[in-house]
Enzyme design. Sequence first.
Site, PDB file in Angstrom:
ATOM      1  N   GLU A  44      31.025  36.424 -15.988  1.00 32.20           N
ATOM      2  CA  GLU A  44      29.952  36.293 -17.008  1.00 32.20           C
ATOM      3  C   GLU A  44      30.324  37.101 -18.344  1.00 32.20           C
ATOM      4  O   GLU A  44      30.611  38.280 -18.177  1.00 32.20           O
ATOM      5  CB  GLU A  44      28.581  36.843 -16.335  1.00 32.20           C
ATOM      6  CG  GLU A  44      27.637  37.024 -17.129  1.00 32.20           C
ATOM      7  CD  GLU A  44      26.258  37.421 -16.920  1.00 32.20           C
ATOM      8  OE1 GLU A  44      25.528  37.717 -17.688  1.00 32.20           O
ATOM      9  OE2 GLU A  44      26.354  38.226 -15.971  1.00 32.20           O
ATOM     10  N   ASP A 109      29.776  54.897 -16.846  1.00 28.33           N
ATOM     11  CA  ASP A 109      29.216  54.949 -17.984  1.00 28.33           C
ATOM     12  C   ASP A 109      28.367  56.482 -18.320  1.00 28.33           C
ATOM     13  O   ASP A 109      27.680  56.816 -17.332  1.00 28.33           O
ATOM     14  CB  ASP A 109      27.793  53.826 -18.092  1.00 28.33           C
ATOM     15  CG  ASP A 109      27.147  54.020 -19.500  1.00 28.33           C
ATOM     16  OD1 ASP A 109      27.766  54.684 -20.400  1.00 28.33           O
ATOM     17  OD2 ASP A 109      26.426  53.338 -19.749  1.00 28.33           O
ATOM     18  N   ASP A 111      27.070  59.000 -20.820  1.00 33.02           N
ATOM     19  CA  ASP A 111      26.354  58.989 -21.950  1.00 33.02           C
ATOM     20  C   ASP A 111      25.895  60.516 -22.186  1.00 33.02           C
ATOM     21  O   ASP A 111      25.226  61.268 -21.706  1.00 33.02           O
ATOM     22  CB  ASP A 111      24.926  58.241 -21.764  1.00 33.02           C
ATOM     23  CG  ASP A 111      24.484  57.878 -22.972  1.00 33.02           C
ATOM     24  OD1 ASP A 111      24.247  58.770 -23.739  1.00 33.02           O
ATOM     25  OD2 ASP A 111      23.927  56.747 -23.390  1.00 33.02           O
ATOM     26  N   CYS A 122      23.196  69.383 -30.903  1.00 28.17           N
ATOM     27  CA  CYS A 122      22.849  68.008 -30.932  1.00 28.17           C
ATOM     28  C   CYS A 122      21.806  67.478 -29.960  1.00 28.17           C
ATOM     29  O   CYS A 122      21.449  68.140 -28.855  1.00 28.17           O
ATOM     30  CB  CYS A 122      23.852  67.061 -30.873  1.00 28.17           C
ATOM     31  SG  CYS A 122      25.046  67.307 -32.256  1.00 28.17           S
ATOM     32  N   CYS A 131      29.790  69.278 -28.789  1.00 28.92           N
ATOM     33  CA  CYS A 131      29.442  68.757 -27.730  1.00 28.92           C
ATOM     34  C   CYS A 131      30.405  67.408 -27.139  1.00 28.92           C
ATOM     35  O   CYS A 131      30.496  67.290 -25.940  1.00 28.92           O
ATOM     36  CB  CYS A 131      28.105  68.231 -27.649  1.00 28.92           C
ATOM     37  SG  CYS A 131      27.591  67.234 -28.914  1.00 28.92           S
ATOM     38  N   SER A 160      32.674  54.421 -26.414  1.00 27.19           N
ATOM     39  CA  SER A 160      31.616  53.444 -26.395  1.00 27.19           C
ATOM     40  C   SER A 160      31.368  53.002 -27.935  1.00 27.19           C
ATOM     41  O   SER A 160      30.751  51.979 -28.100  1.00 27.19           O
ATOM     42  CB  SER A 160      30.360  53.928 -25.839  1.00 27.19           C
ATOM     43  OG  SER A 160      29.803  55.010 -26.805  1.00 27.19           O
ATOM     44  N   ARG A 162      29.770  55.100 -30.094  1.00 23.07           N
ATOM     45  CA  ARG A 162      28.577  56.108 -30.645  1.00 23.07           C
ATOM     46  C   ARG A 162      28.735  57.438 -29.943  1.00 23.07           C
ATOM     47  O   ARG A 162      28.908  58.335 -30.146  1.00 23.07           O
ATOM     48  CB  ARG A 162      27.221  55.438 -30.346  1.00 23.07           C
ATOM     49  CG  ARG A 162      26.165  56.127 -31.227  1.00 23.07           C
ATOM     50  CD  ARG A 162      25.044  55.399 -31.333  1.00 23.07           C
ATOM     51  NE  ARG A 162      24.182  55.941 -32.101  1.00 23.07           N
ATOM     52  CZ  ARG A 162      22.730  55.599 -32.186  1.00 23.07           C
ATOM     53  NH1 ARG A 162      22.177  54.721 -31.440  1.00 23.07           N
ATOM     54  NH2 ARG A 162      21.866  56.183 -33.041  1.00 23.07           N
ATOM     55  N   ARG A 163      28.316  57.333 -28.545  1.00 22.96           N
ATOM     56  CA  ARG A 163      27.678  58.484 -28.141  1.00 22.96           C
ATOM     57  C   ARG A 163      28.187  58.842 -26.682  1.00 22.96           C
ATOM     58  O   ARG A 163      27.867  59.839 -25.868  1.00 22.96           O
ATOM     59  CB  ARG A 163      26.270  59.245 -28.087  1.00 22.96           C
ATOM     60  CG  ARG A 163      25.661  57.884 -27.263  1.00 22.96           C
ATOM     61  CD  ARG A 163      23.941  58.219 -27.228  1.00 22.96           C
ATOM     62  NE  ARG A 163      23.327  57.251 -26.294  1.00 22.96           N
ATOM     63  CZ  ARG A 163      22.612  56.226 -26.926  1.00 22.96           C
ATOM     64  NH1 ARG A 163      22.475  56.078 -28.307  1.00 22.96           N
ATOM     65  NH2 ARG A 163      22.056  55.833 -26.056  1.00 22.96           N
ATOM     66  N   VAL A 165      31.441  57.532 -23.275  1.00 25.51           N
ATOM     67  CA  VAL A 165      32.587  56.709 -22.655  1.00 25.51           C
ATOM     68  C   VAL A 165      32.475  56.023 -21.448  1.00 25.51           C
ATOM     69  O   VAL A 165      31.335  56.177 -20.769  1.00 25.51           O
ATOM     70  CB  VAL A 165      33.598  57.914 -22.325  1.00 25.51           C
ATOM     71  CG1 VAL A 165      34.099  58.474 -23.440  1.00 25.51           C
ATOM     72  CG2 VAL A 165      33.224  58.773 -21.211  1.00 25.51           C
ATOM     73  N   LEU A 314      28.329  45.843 -18.589  1.00 22.76           N
ATOM     74  CA  LEU A 314      28.817  46.907 -19.362  1.00 22.76           C
ATOM     75  C   LEU A 314      29.429  46.422 -20.855  1.00 22.76           C
ATOM     76  O   LEU A 314      30.188  45.370 -20.906  1.00 22.76           O
ATOM     77  CB  LEU A 314      29.794  47.569 -18.689  1.00 22.76           C
ATOM     78  CG  LEU A 314      30.291  49.042 -19.263  1.00 22.76           C
ATOM     79  CD1 LEU A 314      28.971  49.943 -19.614  1.00 22.76           C
ATOM     80  CD2 LEU A 314      31.455  49.845 -18.382  1.00 22.76           C
ATOM     81  N   LYS A 315      29.424  47.229 -21.944  1.00 18.40           N
ATOM     82  CA  LYS A 315      29.674  46.847 -23.127  1.00 18.40           C
ATOM     83  C   LYS A 315      31.228  46.606 -23.054  1.00 18.40           C
ATOM     84  O   LYS A 315      31.857  47.458 -22.721  1.00 18.40           O
ATOM     85  CB  LYS A 315      29.729  47.750 -24.202  1.00 18.40           C
ATOM     86  CG  LYS A 315      29.909  47.413 -25.521  1.00 18.40           C
ATOM     87  CD  LYS A 315      30.130  48.738 -26.521  1.00 18.40           C
ATOM     88  CE  LYS A 315      28.758  49.215 -26.809  1.00 18.40           C
ATOM     89  NZ  LYS A 315      28.707  50.392 -27.803  1.00 18.40           N
TER      90      LYS A 315
END
Length: 415
Positions: A44, A109, A111, A122, A131, A160, A162-163, A165, A314-315
């Site tokens: 998929e 994931d 985050d 942050c 961080c 990822s 952005r923020r 892994v 998952l991305k």
Amino acid sequence: MAPFEPAALPELLPVFYRRLFPHGPYGRWLGYGGVVKNYFQLREFSFTLRDDVYVRFQSFSSPQELERELQKINPYKIDIGAVYSHRPNQHNTVHLGAFQPQEKELVFDIDMTDYDDVRTCCSSADICSKCWTLMTIAVRVIDRALTEDLGMRHRLWVYSGRRGVHCWVCDDAVRKWSPALRAATVEYLTLVKGGADTVKKVNLSYPVHPFIRRSVAVVEKYFEEYALVGQDILGSPESWDKVLALVPEEHREALQGEFPRRKDSVQRWEVLRGRMERTRGRGAAPCYADWEIMLQFCFPRLDINVSKGVGHLLKSPFSVHPKTGRISVPLDLQTLDQFDPFAVPTITSLCHELDTAGSDGEQEDVGEMEPKRRARDYKRTSLAPYVRVFEQFVEGMESARRGERLRRSDIQGDF
């Protein structure tokens, strides 16, 4: 680096998917050398299109068909799902209950938003160099456990965009794991427990499990830089009271008396740690409060639902993050400590690099096969080293698969 403007995505994505996306190794990765007939066709894919149009249960007969579709619709985001019992794009034609996920990589994931209670620099989706150390620690701790404790070989770590892994564990046997086995693995890798109302989220007792001891050894390498200097967790009475709340009461009063006489977080930590180590040297009830503090502030925080569900999406690696424009790139564990998320190529910078390399590139490609032209395109940009990390990962899996086939043929030849 050229600034990223989200409004420019519609005109940049066609260039990215046609000239920069590494279709060759990407298709080889998800096809797994044809270990199962129609394996790729049963996978998929999900696409997020412009204006947040979300399309699930896409599937393709070959990597080449996927490539054509990406270039046709230019999705803002690509997610990868499971390998199903039937082709996902035909799921509505299958009898109810017959369409089931069969295999999927074990994924993690991690985050940064899950660490908001232990970072002061942050919050929410924001990150900085201070961080980001938490993500480096997470990769080091989890990857060591996957390889040394659990015997997993083929792990792909990805930024990822952005923020956080992601990790894809791609071993043949692991892809067949049940949700129960996946959940048990996450439980093994989880030490920080409790919600926002839980003050003390790590509790250790003697004897300490080897996994915890080895994890503490990893965290120790980064703790001073991250927690004591970067976050200054013992820098003021207000901040050190929060840390001392994690220490047994019989040690708290003495430390509260010592801390004001020390000049900074580093010196106060030396006092706290020395006191805990002395309890472990007397043979009496050992206290691991210093370890618990290090783990609570730095240990990886995993989302069990992402990992245990075989049907979870998952991305995809090499997606473009629609808010930052950064490419979701594979991480090289050999140089992980030097990784800078702010230096990752953006779709804007990559397209600018192509333009700077010379507009005659298209002219030179006349007569060449399209994959050869595209391969040369991304090798002319700052995406090249990340594609090489990905290629090495895919080549490692392919080499292991060939070795296993040779081993099996040798065994059969002995009979």
